[in-house]
Write an enzyme that holds these catalytic residues in place. Structure first.
Site, PDB file in Angstrom:
ATOM      1  N   LEU A 147      85.233  16.444  73.806  1.00 14.61           N
ATOM      2  CA  LEU A 147      86.647  16.867  73.253  1.00 14.61           C
ATOM      3  C   LEU A 147      87.714  18.629  74.008  1.00 14.61           C
ATOM      4  O   LEU A 147      86.578  19.418  73.541  1.00 14.61           O
ATOM      5  CB  LEU A 147      87.334  17.017  72.086  1.00 14.61           C
ATOM      6  CG  LEU A 147      86.779  15.579  72.104  1.00 14.61           C
ATOM      7  CD1 LEU A 147      87.599  15.065  70.178  1.00 14.61           C
ATOM      8  CD2 LEU A 147      87.232  14.151  72.857  1.00 14.61           C
ATOM      9  N   GLY A 201      77.602  14.641  67.555  1.00 14.69           N
ATOM     10  CA  GLY A 201      77.356  15.917  67.495  1.00 14.69           C
ATOM     11  C   GLY A 201      78.612  16.219  67.345  1.00 14.69           C
ATOM     12  O   GLY A 201      79.578  17.148  68.711  1.00 14.69           O
ATOM     13  N   GLY A 202      79.473  17.209  66.566  1.00 17.64           N
ATOM     14  CA  GLY A 202      80.588  18.091  66.725  1.00 17.64           C
ATOM     15  C   GLY A 202      81.638  17.238  67.046  1.00 17.64           C
ATOM     16  O   GLY A 202      82.044  15.473  66.638  1.00 17.64           O
ATOM     17  N   ASP A 203      82.087  17.598  68.086  1.00 18.84           N
ATOM     18  CA  ASP A 203      82.888  16.825  68.901  1.00 18.84           C
ATOM     19  C   ASP A 203      82.494  16.077  70.232  1.00 18.84           C
ATOM     20  O   ASP A 203      82.929  16.796  71.899  1.00 18.84           O
ATOM     21  CB  ASP A 203      84.403  18.184  69.509  1.00 18.84           C
ATOM     22  CG  ASP A 203      84.290  19.020  70.399  1.00 18.84           C
ATOM     23  OD1 ASP A 203      82.861  19.341  70.399  1.00 18.84           O
ATOM     24  OD2 ASP A 203      84.906  20.148  71.117  1.00 18.84           O
ATOM     25  N   GLU A 204      81.426  15.973  70.182  1.00 15.00           N
ATOM     26  CA  GLU A 204      80.408  15.584  71.685  1.00 15.00           C
ATOM     27  C   GLU A 204      80.001  13.918  71.299  1.00 15.00           C
ATOM     28  O   GLU A 204      79.472  13.857  69.747  1.00 15.00           O
ATOM     29  CB  GLU A 204      79.617  16.511  71.434  1.00 15.00           C
ATOM     30  CG  GLU A 204      79.464  17.215  72.074  1.00 15.00           C
ATOM     31  CD  GLU A 204      78.413  18.133  72.254  1.00 15.00           C
ATOM     32  OE1 GLU A 204      76.859  18.076  72.189  1.00 15.00           O
ATOM     33  OE2 GLU A 204      77.900  19.534  72.975  1.00 15.00           O
TER      34      GLU A 204
END
Length: 481
Positions: free
Chosen positions: A339, A379-382
């Site tokens: 993102l 993971g995270g914004d992935e």
């Protein structure tokens, strides 16, 4: 004393004197009894019968009363001594005292044996003294009567001792059985599991009260019903097969079944089926594992899914990749999505808004792919999208649609604040490829897209970025074809 026992006592009270008088009269005509008057004998027998019946009734009303037990013993011994010695056959009929002792065991238990025997010895001693003094009639000489009486009482003592040991052992065994039955009954009564007996046709012959708690129905409602009435239709065949399968006595079979609760819900039960020895029926034990089943299902889901978005996690995504890697021939495409602008949202508006953005993005990604495609949060914004049986052309169509969907305004964000996506595309032929290589190539392509200006896709190996063409709006329908 129940009605049957009362009628039996009444019948014996009436019939015994009559039979005794008939026998006494016949023997007296042959000179085989003492010179006791027939009317006196009848009076004595009748009085003893009435007194014995009264003592039996009193003991029945007070079965644990020691005085009642002793009163019954005295009356039994006294009646036996009066009848036998008034006929002149006292010592010869000593076996009658053992019959009376046996009756006392039935009425009051083994504890009544020794008191009854002591009263017997006292009664025989007094009667023999009466024979010696000529006060008690006897068809035998005093010496012979005494000898027979002593011998009979010695034998009676041995018999009473053996009878007492046997009766005591029997009472202990019976008491143990009663305690165990009561204990087992209490376990069944208060057990959370359902215990029951089922015929080979599936008819419920017995069921424990736990059905009320587990299924919302009483044991009385379940009795004589078919077990299929409470099973989920999917398990009918399994249940009938288990009942029809020949199970040796003592062996068990287990299966997981779903039962219907009265409120319409379902309960997951662990069913254990056992055939007891010398029985054609089955003993079934049903343990409610609904909570455990839901918890295990939740754990399995959480082990493979991201808690925040509900998408597959990185581990499950890798397993999906490995599964497709075993296929041969068809192409596999992967989109690696990161993102754009998400860090600004998180830092400016807080993690709650950031989590909401991730959840909305996850739902938008799911709308952009086919049913067979795999979407995961890496993971995270992935995020990752796996496209089985998809070449580069279809991967580009999906990437363009994702760019358009993700960039749409999000209601919780301020006006002018948007989130975009940089997408890396990698395509390989399935069979023999390293799935780690596919992920790495898509990841590298995604970073190329970010370095090239963001909000775009990039294929692995491309030297220049590919922007979203204006014709993509016409190609979005191909994604669901």
């Amino acid at each position: 004393m129940n009605r049957s026992d009362r009628w039996t006592t009444l019948l014996l009270t009436v019939a015994s004197p009559v039979l005794a008088v008939i026998a006494f009269s016949s023997l007296q005509q042959d000179g085989l009894t003492a010179d006791t008057s027939l009317w006196v004998f009848l009076l004595l027998v009748s009085a003893c019968g009435i007194l014995n019946a009264s003592a039996a009734s009193y003991l029945a009303r007070h079965p644990r009363s020691v005085p009642a037990m002793h009163f019954r013993s005295v009356v039994t011994v006294l009646g036996t001594a009066v009848v036998t010695y008034s006929a002149g056959w006292g010592s010869l009929l000593a076996v009658a005292f053992l019959v009376g002792g046996s009756e006392m065991v039935r009425a009051a238990g083994a504890a009544a044996l020794w008191p009854t025997h002591c009263y017997t010895l006292a009664a025989v001693l007094i009667a023999e003294i009466g024979v010696e003094l000529g006060w008690v009639p006897s068809v035998l000489s005093p010496g012979l009567s005494h000898a027979i009486a002593i011998t009979a009482m010695c034998c009676a003592t041995l018999c009473v001792s053996a009878l007492r040991r046997a009766s005591t052992a029997a009472e202990k065994a019976e008491a143990l059985l009663v305690r165990r039955a009561a204990h087992f009954g209490a376990l069944i009564e208060h057990a959370s599991d359902i215990f029951g007996e089922v015929s080979s046709e599936g008819v419920i012959l017995y069921v424990s009260p736990a059905t009320q708690e587990v299924l919302g129905v009483s044991a009385a409602e379940v009795m004589n019903q078919s077990i299929l009435e409470y099973l989920h239709p999917e398990h009918h065949a399994v249940a009938l097969a288990a009942l029809a399968e020949p199970i040796e006595a003592g062996q068990q079979t287990q299966s997981t079944l779903r039962l219907r609760h009265r409120d319409g819900s379902e309960r997951v039960m662990l069913a254990t089926l056992t055939r007891p020895h010398a029985s054609e029926n089955f003993i079934i034990n049903l343990r409610d594992i609904t909570t455990q089943h839901r918890y295990e299902k939740r754990l399995r889901h959480e082990a493979n899914h991201d808690v925040l978005t509900g998408l597959l996690n990185r581990k499950a995504f890798s397993f999906a990749l490995e599964g497709l890697g075993d296929c041969s021939g068809a192409e596999i495409s992967m989109l690696y999505i990161d993102l754009d602008g998400f860090k600004t949202v998180n830092d400016t508006l807080g993690h709650d808004i950031g989590d909401e953005v991730l959840q909305i993005t996850a739902r938008r990604l799911e709308r952009c792919v086919r049913r067979a495609d795999v979407v995961a949060r890496l993971g995270g914004d992935e995020f990752g999208v796996l496209l089985p049986a998809a070449g580069t052309a279809l991967a580009i169509v999906v990437a363009e649609r994702i760019l358009a969907e993700v960039s749409r305004p999000i209601p919780s964000l301020p006006v002018g604040m948007t989130v975009g996506a940089s997408i890396g595309i990698a395509t390989r032929s399935a069979g023999g490829i390293e799935m780690g290589t596919l992920i790495r190539e898509a990841d590298e392509a995604m970073y190329c897209a970010k370095r090239s200006g963001r909000a775009r896709w990039r294929r692995n190996g491309d030297s220049t970025p590919d922007h979203v063409p204006s014709s993509t709006e016409d190609n979005r329908g191909a994604v669901h074809s």
